[in-house]
Design an enzyme around this catalytic site. Sequence first.
Site, PDB file in Angstrom:
ATOM      1  N   HIS A  37       0.832  -1.205   0.000  1.00  0.00           N
ATOM      2  CA  HIS A  37       0.000   0.000   0.000  1.00  0.00           C
ATOM      3  C   HIS A  37       0.865   1.253   0.000  1.00  0.00           C
ATOM      4  O   HIS A  37       1.988   1.244   0.526  1.00  0.00           O
ATOM      5  CB  HIS A  37      -0.886   0.039   1.254  1.00  0.00           C
ATOM      6  N   GLY A 105      -5.725  -3.208  -8.049  1.00  0.00           N
ATOM      7  CA  GLY A 105      -5.483  -2.089  -7.159  1.00  0.00           C
ATOM      8  C   GLY A 105      -6.724  -1.376  -6.656  1.00  0.00           C
ATOM      9  O   GLY A 105      -7.861  -1.735  -6.957  1.00  0.00           O
ATOM     10  N   GLU A 106      -6.459  -0.337  -5.861  1.00  0.00           N
ATOM     11  CA  GLU A 106      -7.497   0.533  -5.312  1.00  0.00           C
ATOM     12  C   GLU A 106      -7.107   1.984  -5.572  1.00  0.00           C
ATOM     13  O   GLU A 106      -5.928   2.333  -5.544  1.00  0.00           O
ATOM     14  CB  GLU A 106      -7.653   0.330  -3.796  1.00  0.00           C
ATOM     15  N   ASN A 109      -4.537   3.898  -3.280  1.00  0.00           N
ATOM     16  CA  ASN A 109      -3.083   3.869  -3.472  1.00  0.00           C
ATOM     17  C   ASN A 109      -2.638   4.369  -4.842  1.00  0.00           C
ATOM     18  O   ASN A 109      -1.544   4.910  -4.984  1.00  0.00           O
ATOM     19  CB  ASN A 109      -2.583   2.431  -3.296  1.00  0.00           C
ATOM     20  N   SER A 172     -11.929 -11.264  -7.501  1.00  0.00           N
ATOM     21  CA  SER A 172     -13.108 -11.269  -6.638  1.00  0.00           C
ATOM     22  C   SER A 172     -14.375 -11.552  -7.433  1.00  0.00           C
ATOM     23  O   SER A 172     -15.472 -11.405  -6.905  1.00  0.00           O
ATOM     24  CB  SER A 172     -13.250  -9.922  -5.916  1.00  0.00           C
ATOM     25  N   GLY A 173     -14.224 -11.952  -8.668  1.00  0.00           N
ATOM     26  CA  GLY A 173     -15.374 -12.262  -9.505  1.00  0.00           C
ATOM     27  C   GLY A 173     -14.985 -13.177 -10.643  1.00  0.00           C
ATOM     28  O   GLY A 173     -13.804 -13.505 -10.831  1.00  0.00           O
TER      29      GLY A 173
END
Length: 316
Positions: A37, A105-106, A109, A172-173
């Site tokens: 992160h 990522g997000e 970050n 996640s999918g």
Amino acid sequence: MQIGYHLSSEEHPPGALVRHAVAAEAAGFEHMSISDHFHPWGEDQGHSPSVWVVLGALLNATERASFTTTVTCPILRMHPALVAHAAATVAQLGPGRFELGVGTGERLNEHVLGQHWPPASIRQEMLAEAIEVIRDLWRGVLTSHDGTHFRVENAQIYDAPEQPPPIHVAASGADAAELAGTHGDGLVALAPDADMVARFRERAGADAPVIGMTHVCWADHADEALAVVRRWWTTAGLPGSLNAELPLPRFFDDASAAVSDDARRGAMVMGNDTGAYAEMIAAYRDAGFDRLHLHQVGPDQQGFLDAWRHELRDAA
């Protein structure tokens, strides 16, 4: 299924992460994951050291444990050529003891360089191309790449790993699981979703590894654990879409104020009920996972490690 230990860069300074890893190895953990992160999830967490510097210290301080990033985003804040370089160096420092975990990522970050934050579908395209760039550079030869999202011009990693580390892709999918199966060596997931594991292995093969990470909070009482989670893991119970989209730690703090304690309890195992830990671990095992890293939320890492030695290991 193997059980590993997670090092939370958001909650602990670099020296503490190294001490925790040494203690975890002494407690019997052979595999560890560490977050990558730039910002913590919440202001109270207050830390976020560079994972690449910490990894060098971790390999030096421990003797046997392997480490994986969960996960590095090689598409915005760090160009895939730089990730390839850093990961190659870590792999040289610990031959056979490093695995590269990657994901899309997000915003938390990845926005820090002022780049546009693409939608998930574009980030998945970028990740597939980034993995191609990383693998090409790990060959240790002069490399150029002129792709849709990335350019590399006459780059060569001179200290390339003799044995390239595996690349595990977070999902996640269903779409992300297929991407992981097509481009990765393994899957990283945060929920015991047997259907997602099956979608991954349809592409990657029946023996491709599936690695999980889950949050727990061991404490003498469930109420004590809940208080720790409220402060130290503000994302517990938040919808997953928010985790990818909010740009600052204080926004996560604001959003967490609307999360109920029941939602937090439903998001992780808390307290000292060994049966609850055993049930959670069994869910991942039954879903087809090969390894599960446990993240103890909050400051009391030694209390969790002691509990692992004396109570949880047998329950697992």
